[in-house]
Design an enzyme around this catalytic site. Structure first.
Site, mmCIF file in Angstrom:
data_model
loop_
_atom_site.group_PDB
_atom_site.id
_atom_site.type_symbol
_atom_site.label_atom_id
_atom_site.label_comp_id
_atom_site.label_asym_id
_atom_site.label_seq_id
_atom_site.Cartn_x
_atom_site.Cartn_y
_atom_site.Cartn_z
ATOM 1 N N ASP A 82 61.223 94.370 -30.506
ATOM 2 C CA ASP A 82 59.800 94.533 -30.282
ATOM 3 C C ASP A 82 59.632 95.064 -28.853
ATOM 4 O OD1 ASP A 82 56.924 94.062 -30.497
ATOM 5 O OD2 ASP A 82 57.280 92.324 -29.207
ATOM 6 N N ASP A 84 56.148 95.046 -26.661
ATOM 7 C CA ASP A 84 55.241 94.291 -25.799
ATOM 8 C C ASP A 84 55.659 92.824 -25.685
ATOM 9 O OD1 ASP A 84 52.557 96.149 -25.390
ATOM 10 O OD2 ASP A 84 53.611 96.562 -27.258
ATOM 11 N N GLU A 91 51.436 93.136 -22.542
ATOM 12 C CA GLU A 91 50.851 93.614 -23.787
ATOM 13 C C GLU A 91 50.034 94.848 -23.404
ATOM 14 O OE1 GLU A 91 51.093 92.505 -26.949
ATOM 15 O OE2 GLU A 91 52.432 90.825 -26.455
ATOM 16 N N ARG A 128 40.907 95.531 -32.054
ATOM 17 C CA ARG A 128 41.187 95.676 -30.618
ATOM 18 C C ARG A 128 41.084 97.128 -30.174
ATOM 19 N NH1 ARG A 128 46.831 93.055 -30.159
ATOM 20 N NH2 ARG A 128 46.838 93.309 -32.420
ATOM 21 N N LYS A 217 57.742 96.922 -39.617
ATOM 22 C CA LYS A 217 58.880 96.671 -38.729
ATOM 23 C C LYS A 217 60.118 96.297 -39.545
ATOM 24 C CE LYS A 217 56.630 95.069 -34.472
ATOM 25 N NZ LYS A 217 56.732 94.074 -33.402
#
Length: 284
Positions: A82, A84, A91, A128, A217
């Site tokens: 991953d 962040d 982030e 977001r 992912k």
């Protein structure tokens, strides 16, 4: 039998091993380095035993984890990470939001999503990103150059993986702007992330194409393993949030890095003290 791994920033504490001996029969101790050791225990461990051992590790500032029976360092072909708060210290979406005074609002959604409280990651991301409408594209450069830093051991981890011929795969629920720059900086083999729409130099508040969520992912990890003639046991997966759990499930070795409690609980290893590169000792 069960193999447990101990990782310390400086040196493995013999007192910790003595503490483990009080409740478990240790068949062997293999020093992988001065900072890492693997213990072979006689008995299998239930959830209570695992929690007890991890708590012992915490008392000795040692990251203690459990190696799956199928883990074999020589079989690893893929290192999937991953971005962040795992490979890097921030982030990115929260820092971009800071440019328009919406960091608090965005970060609250990010935290809830990473803790697993918001089950639909794609929806949380769209919510977001919508708040980023009107952010100048130049803010992305500012975040990368001024705020983004690699987490401890990141460079060493990537270099060590490449030296062993391991394919490095960055799979992120973040943004391609950052994964592409990190790919160039670290010579990563492959990256996947979400693409922000930019029109006339400003973010539109939209994401282009399909969202890279937890399922995506996992699919990227499995596809790369398959392309290399292996199954998911050939992958080490690293992450910190609940959207990393699908790619961690069934991997050769899963590592939670400075992770949310739900991720630490399910991962094979949880790194809270050592750097990302500590796992390279397991190849020794």
């Amino acid at each position: 039998m069960m193999h447990i791994a101990l990782f310390h920033q400086d040196a493995i504490n013999d007192q910790l091993i003595s503490e483990i001996k009080k409740s478990h029969t240790i068949l062997s101790v293999t020093e992988k380095s001065s900072k890492t050791a693997v213990l072979e225990l006689k008995d299998a461990l239930d959830a209570e035993h695992r929690a007890h051992l991890r708590n012992l590790g915490v008392l000795h500032q040692t990251d203690l984890g459990f190696l799956p029976k199928h883990f074999k360092g020589s079989d690893i072909k893929v290192l999937a990470m991953d971005m962040d708060s795992t490979l890097i210290n921030i982030e990115c979406i929260d820092e971009i939001a800071d440019a328009v005074g919406k960091k608090k609002e965005v970060s609250e959604i990010t935290e809830a999503a990473m803790r697993g409280e918001i089950k639909d990651f794609s929806e949380s991301l769209r919510r977001r990103v919508a708040l980023l409408k009107g952010v100048p594209a130049a803010a992305l450069d500012e975040v990368f150059s001024q705020r983004l830093r690699l987490n401890p051991g990141a460079k060493e981890l990537i270099a060590g993986a490449h030296a062993k011929g391991i394919h490095t795969l960055l799979v992120s629920g973040g943004f391609t702007f950052f994964t592409h720059k990190l790919q160039a900086q670290l010579n990563l083999s492959e990256t996947h992330a979400n693409q922000l729409e930019i029109v006339d130099g400003f973010l539109t508040g939209q994401v282009l194409g399909n969202i890279v969520d937890g399922a995506a992912k996992a699919a990227y990890v499995e596809a790369r393993c398959l392309a290399l003639g292996a199954n998911k046991h050939a992958a080490i997966t690293m992450g910190d949030g609940s959207n990393d759990l699908p790619m961690m499930h069934g991997a050769g070795l899963s590592i939670a890095y400075r992770a949310k409690p739900i991720v630490k609980e399910k991962a094979d290893l949880a790194f809270d003290h050592v750097g990302l590169d500590a796992c390279l000792d397991l190849f020794n």
